[in-house]
Design a protein around this motif. Structure first.
Motif, short mmCIF file in Angstrom:
data_model
loop_
_atom_site.label_atom_id
_atom_site.label_comp_id
_atom_site.label_asym_id
_atom_site.label_seq_id
_atom_site.Cartn_x
_atom_site.Cartn_y
_atom_site.Cartn_z
N THR A 164 -4.66 15.54 -30.14
CA THR A 164 -4.41 15.16 -28.75
C THR A 164 -5.61 15.44 -27.84
O THR A 164 -5.90 14.67 -26.93
N GLN A 176 7.49 15.81 -26.21
CA GLN A 176 7.07 15.48 -24.84
C GLN A 176 5.96 14.44 -24.71
O GLN A 176 5.40 14.27 -23.63
N LYS A 177 5.64 13.73 -25.81
CA LYS A 177 4.62 12.69 -25.71
C LYS A 177 5.20 11.30 -25.97
O LYS A 177 5.08 10.41 -25.15
#
Ligand SMILES: Cc1ncc(COP(=O)(O)O)c(C=O)c1O
Length: 361
Positions: free
Chosen positions: A154, A197-198
């Motif tokens: 990320t 949460q992505k």
């Protein structure tokens, strides 16, 4: 897009589809005639159990999770898995292999060293994690209890474009930032996990897909809440699960299905990232952090030759409605996180902005 909404390129928590948010909004005070919000329900009530099981079934169907795999909805955060994995799997031989290709695999590797004899299968810090090693560069131990890697980095904006071949050694993967962005052969893995949460839901839910038989071998001092067997035996409900996030995941999975499932997500991923990399590659002002062949389809990291110009870019982009583009401090520059819910149109507009910025500077 609603007028007041910005184009949110945050790395996570991150953008959710407007239609998902609107549906949650419609149901927020009275979920489908129950007279209460999902946030107010007992996790043992029939109405919530239906949401829970339906969401898990949808995920199983969409990811084509074979029989013989459990799907867990946990609260550990992806980071909790850095401990849970060695605690539960290392007892097989006391050894494990870790591919260190970024910050989070580095943290997972460091954590695992508390529990066993850990070998580094690769370490890409020599070029500031700008690349993914090829299969033949991985140092593999046949007696490792498992091989661990992170599919998409990320922070650095790199992504594995292959599943490592590890023979009989169990494969464990952190897919936090690219789960459900393409079809994946789950049967190749012992464990796939992801912080939601992505690409999946709001923060607070960790999805774990684990092959049956990997549970029950935990180290003797494994905390109850970090024991896969506890969570499998109690169907993720040993304690209160993250109810609201599970409900939101269900809405998100409906959206993924309506938009072509993992195959549809992969097309969108290629469209968005292809457009952005083409724009950056054809510019003389910007360069990408990730090397060709290792580039992430989810987190695009780039910069100009000067920190001042980077700061100006971020400032002007924010003013123009493109927010959260500042890169992580480990890479500097900029990062555009373009997860499943990011509209293609937002990336088209960002590309226009990039071209205009180059012209003006
Ligand atoms: C690939 C990856 N793994 C793990 C984590 C840590 O997630 P959490 O904050 O849920 O512990 C992140 C967070 O951004 C991530 O991107």
């Amino acid at each position: 897009m609603s007028d007041s909404r910005v184009y949110n390129f945050a790395a996570g928590p991150s953008v959710l589809p407007l239609s998902v948010l609107e549906r949650a909004g419609l149901e927020i005070t009275n979920y489908r005639g129950s007279g209460m919000s999902v946030m107010e329900m007992s996790h043992r009530s029939k109405v919530f159990m239906d949401i829970f099981q339906d969401t898990r079934d949808k995920l199983r169907r969409l990811m084509n999770v074979p029989e013989g795999y459990h799907i867990l909805f946990l609260q550990t955060g992806a980071s909790g898995q850095f401990s849970m994995i060695p605690l539960n799997l290392i007892s097989k031989t006391g050894k494990a292999d870790y591919a260190v290709t970024g910050n989070f695999s580095g943290l997972a590797c460091k954590e695992a060293k508390k529990y066993g004899d850990i070998s580094t299968a690769c370490d890409t810090s020599d070029r500031n994690h700008s690349y993914i090693p090829r299969q033949e560069e991985l140092k593999l131990n046949l007696d490792a209890s498992y091989f661990y890697y992170c599919a998409n980095n990320t922070i650095y904006g790199t992504e594995w474009d292959y599943i490592p071949e590890t023979g009989d050694v169990t494969l464990v993967c952190d897919m936090s930032s690219d789960i459900l962005t393409m079809p994946v052969d789950v049967s190749r893995f012992g464990i796939i996990y992801a912080g939601a949460q992505k690409n999946l839901a709001p923060a607070g839910l960790t999805v774990v897909i684990i092959k049956d038989g990997l549970q029950g071998h935990e180290l003797p001092y494994t905390p109850l809440m970090m024991n896969y067997k506890t969570m499998i035996d109690k169907d993720s409900m040993y304690n209160t699960p993250p109810c609201w996030c599970v409900y939101m995941l269900g809405l998100m999975l409906d959206w993924v299905e309506e938009n072509g499932g993992p195959e549809g997500m992969e097309k969108l991923k290629q469209q968005r990232s292809g457009m952005l990399y083409d724009t950056l590659d054809s510019s003389r002002l910007f360069t990408c952090h990730a090397e060709q062949g290792s580039r992430s389809g989810m987190n695009v990291t780039f910069r100009t030759a000067s920190e001042e110009l980077d700061a100006k870019f971020v400032r002007e982009a924010t003013e123009a409605g493109f927010v959260n583009l500042k890169g992580h401090r480990m890479t500097g520059g900029m990062r555009a996180s373009i997860y499943n819910a990011m509209p293609v149109e937002a990336v088209e507009k960002l590309c226009d902005f990039i071209r205009a910025f180059e012209k003006a500077n």
